[in-house]
Design a protein around this motif. Structure first.
Motif, short mmCIF file in Angstrom:
data_model
loop_
_atom_site.label_atom_id
_atom_site.label_comp_id
_atom_site.label_asym_id
_atom_site.label_seq_id
_atom_site.Cartn_x
_atom_site.Cartn_y
_atom_site.Cartn_z
N SER A 139 -7.94 -0.85 -0.41
CA SER A 139 -7.62 -1.68 -1.37
C SER A 139 -8.93 -1.60 -2.71
O SER A 139 -8.87 -2.68 -3.42
CB SER A 139 -7.35 -3.21 -0.91
OG SER A 139 -8.62 -3.85 -0.54
N TYR B 104 0.96 -1.19 0.13
CA TYR B 104 0.04 0.08 0.00
C TYR B 104 0.85 1.33 0.06
O TYR B 104 0.75 2.37 -0.77
CB TYR B 104 -0.97 -0.07 1.40
CG TYR B 104 -1.94 1.31 1.27
CD1 TYR B 104 -2.80 1.43 0.63
CD2 TYR B 104 -1.42 2.16 2.10
CE1 TYR B 104 -3.51 2.73 0.41
CE2 TYR B 104 -2.13 3.21 2.10
CZ TYR B 104 -3.17 3.48 1.55
OH TYR B 104 -4.03 4.57 1.32
N ASN C 56 -5.87 -3.77 -5.91
CA ASN C 56 -6.72 -5.06 -5.25
C ASN C 56 -6.57 -6.17 -6.48
O ASN C 56 -6.42 -7.30 -5.77
CB ASN C 56 -8.32 -4.62 -5.70
CG ASN C 56 -9.08 -5.84 -4.65
OD1 ASN C 56 -8.62 -6.38 -3.61
ND2 ASN C 56 -10.24 -6.11 -5.15
#
Length: 524
Positions: free
Chosen positions: A493, A154, A499
């Motif tokens: 996400s 992330y 994702n």
């Protein structure tokens, strides 16, 4: 081979922004069913009944029902527990505490009675009250089995295409962490991750910088865990008036001041599959004060039926939120980096609320009461400290898209075993406040470093209680079981590209509050 995710984003070359999100706003609006023992034992279904100091916060006309002046005080014992299931790993945590729920004074002031009977304005009553609207206190622990998705992924995705030379800390004195942010308006999260070598620049075959990738090897799993300690409350101080018109119609109004004091200390840990790990500590505090006014009516068309309706105007808050964080790392390099304390002043307009209620009275033996509460969550609005909403236009749009206009249904009953002793049993439910698209959207130049968030799914209340009354005093006891359902996400996400590469599953979090509540009242 290092994990690589190349996502191009726009990085604003401007001053740092300490952004607020819909989840910050929700902290000021999600009130509990909380109050006196009788009110709690009836799950708050008092909008059409009145005659209870906590009912005043739902329907100000409740003041007009009083025939005698009254002083009350309420304390509670809270036993809070939490359970979480993250990728088939179930863990629990708990907390205990004592608190003050309510202190109130109602002054009943009869006016006049006509010679032909009761008619006109029969009483003009006043109230002064303190009510705890919400208790934030919670201990929560969430832990997952090993997964492929990492916070470092992330970090890399969020950093996007920030020029690598801007993130190079070697260009700045090691004891001066402010220059990269002041010079380029970079997000704290990205610079901290780069400093810890949790993300690394990625170059194409032409040696051109194209983005960032996680330090983890391809296919390397991590074991994440999350610890949260929340403290604080929302308190309301109100001044109210209500008139009794011929014992058939009651009208009331309150002026209210609310204060919020909230603190969250969180710790996100990851143990890397090939050794090493990272820990991200965050502290967020929010304090503020707001004002609003409530209006309400109670009508008694026949002796066995009461109808209630009230309108709560939005609360207009002035808020200050502070944030600080520490990132510790143990992988290719070992150490930690701290952010300075950042803060922002802003304004918040909470939702408008409508309450409709009905109660059926069965002589002197008992009653059944129901209440429907509508909250216009989509109408919440954030503004800067000067009252300008333009700065938060994206956040306000997110509230319209990601929040539901929620409803709370309360159904309760009371039965008198004797003239002095009563039993109560009730249920209440609040629908989902957030929808499935709700996610924390961190802006590119934020100083926030807490990407986690909770989606509200529903809240259930089951209550029971009893009370004993004499002419000039009474005592009530109640037990309330509150069960809060939430989805916890370590980071957002929802982006399709992210994702697809590193799909994440939320943790189901159940928070249960077991409250024992005692109220003592004196009539005069």
């Amino acid at each position: 081979m290092k994990r690589t995710l190349m996502i191009f984003t726009v990085v604003l070359n401007c001053s740092m922004i300490f952004s607020q999100t819909i989840f910050d706003a929700l902290k000021s609006t999600e009130n509990d069913i909380n109050g006196t023992a009788r009110y709690s034992g009836m799950a708050g279904a008092f909008g059409a009944l009145g005659g209870d100091p906590s009912a005043v916060k739902d329907n100000p006309a409740a003041i007009g029902v009083y025939r005698k002046s009254e002083f009350t005080a309420t304390i509670d014992a809270l036993m809070q527990g939490s359970a979480s299931n993250w990728n088939e790993n179930i863990v629990t945590d708990s907390k205990y505490g004592l608190g003050l729920n309510n202190i109130s004074l109602v002054l009943a002031s009869p006016t006049w009675r006509s010679e032909s009977g009761y008619s006109g304005l029969l009483s003009s009553n006043f109230s002064f009250a303190y009510n705890k609207l919400k208790n934030f206190n919670r201990n929560l622990y969430v832990e997952s089995n090993p997964v492929n998705s990492s916070m470092t992924d992330y970090f890399a995705y969020f950093s996007g295409s920030i020029p690598n030379n801007q993130l190079e800390w070697d260009n700045y004195p090691q004891n001066n962490y402010t220059n990269p942010f002041n010079d380029y308006g970079l997000p704290w999260m990205s610079v901290m991750a780069h400093y810890g070598r949790l993300i690394n620049p990625v170059y194409n075959t032409s040696n051109e910088f194209v983005g960032y990738g996680s330090l983890l090897e391809g296919g390397e799993n991590v074991t994440p865990s999350y610890t949260l300690t929340e403290r604080g409350s929302i308190n309301e101080y109100s001044l109210g008036w209500s008139g009794n018109f011929s014992n058939k119609f009651f009208f009331g109004a309150t002026f209210n001041i609310q204060s919020i004091d909230y603190r969250a200390d969180s710790k996100y840990d990851e143990a890397f599959g090939n050794g090493g790990g990272m820990t991200l500590d965050n502290t967020v505090t929010t304090k503020g004060n707001g004002i609003n006014a409530n209006l309400g009516i109670i009508a008694v068309p026949v002796d066995f039926l009461r109808l209630g309706f009230s309108l709560h105007t939005p609360m207009f808050y002035s808020m200050t939120t502070r944030n600080s964080s520490t990132l510790s790392f143990n992988s290719s390099v070992t150490g930690n980096v701290e952010s300075p304390e950042n803060f922002i002043d802003y304004q918040l307009q909470t939702p408008m609320q409508l309450n409709a209620s009905a109660a059926f009275i069965f002589g002197k033996k008992g009653l059944i009461s129901a209440e429907y509460v509508f909250s216009n969550n989509k109408g919440m609005k954030m503004l800067d400290d000067t009252g300008n909403a333009q700065v938060y236009q994206d956040d306000n749009k997110d509230m319209g898209n990601m929040l539901n206009n929620s409803r709370t249904i309360k159904i309760g009953g009371e039965y008198k075993l004797t003239d002095n002793f009563s039993l109560r049993l009730c249920y209440a439910n609040t629908s989902a406040i957030t929808n499935s698209t709700a996610a924390k959207l961190m802006i590119p130049n934020t100083t926030r470093t807490d990407p986690e968030y909770f989606q509200h799914l529903r809240t259930d209340y089951t209550t029971a209680g009893f009370g004993y009354r004499e002419a000039n005093w009474y005592i009530d006891f109640a037990y309330m079981f509150k069960l809060l359902y939430e989805n916890y996400y370590a980071f957002n996400s929802t982006s399709t590209e992210f994702n697809q590469a590193y799909a994440t599953k939320p943790a189901l979090v159940l928070t249960n509050n077991n409250n024992l509540i005692i109220t003592l009242g004196l009539k005069f």
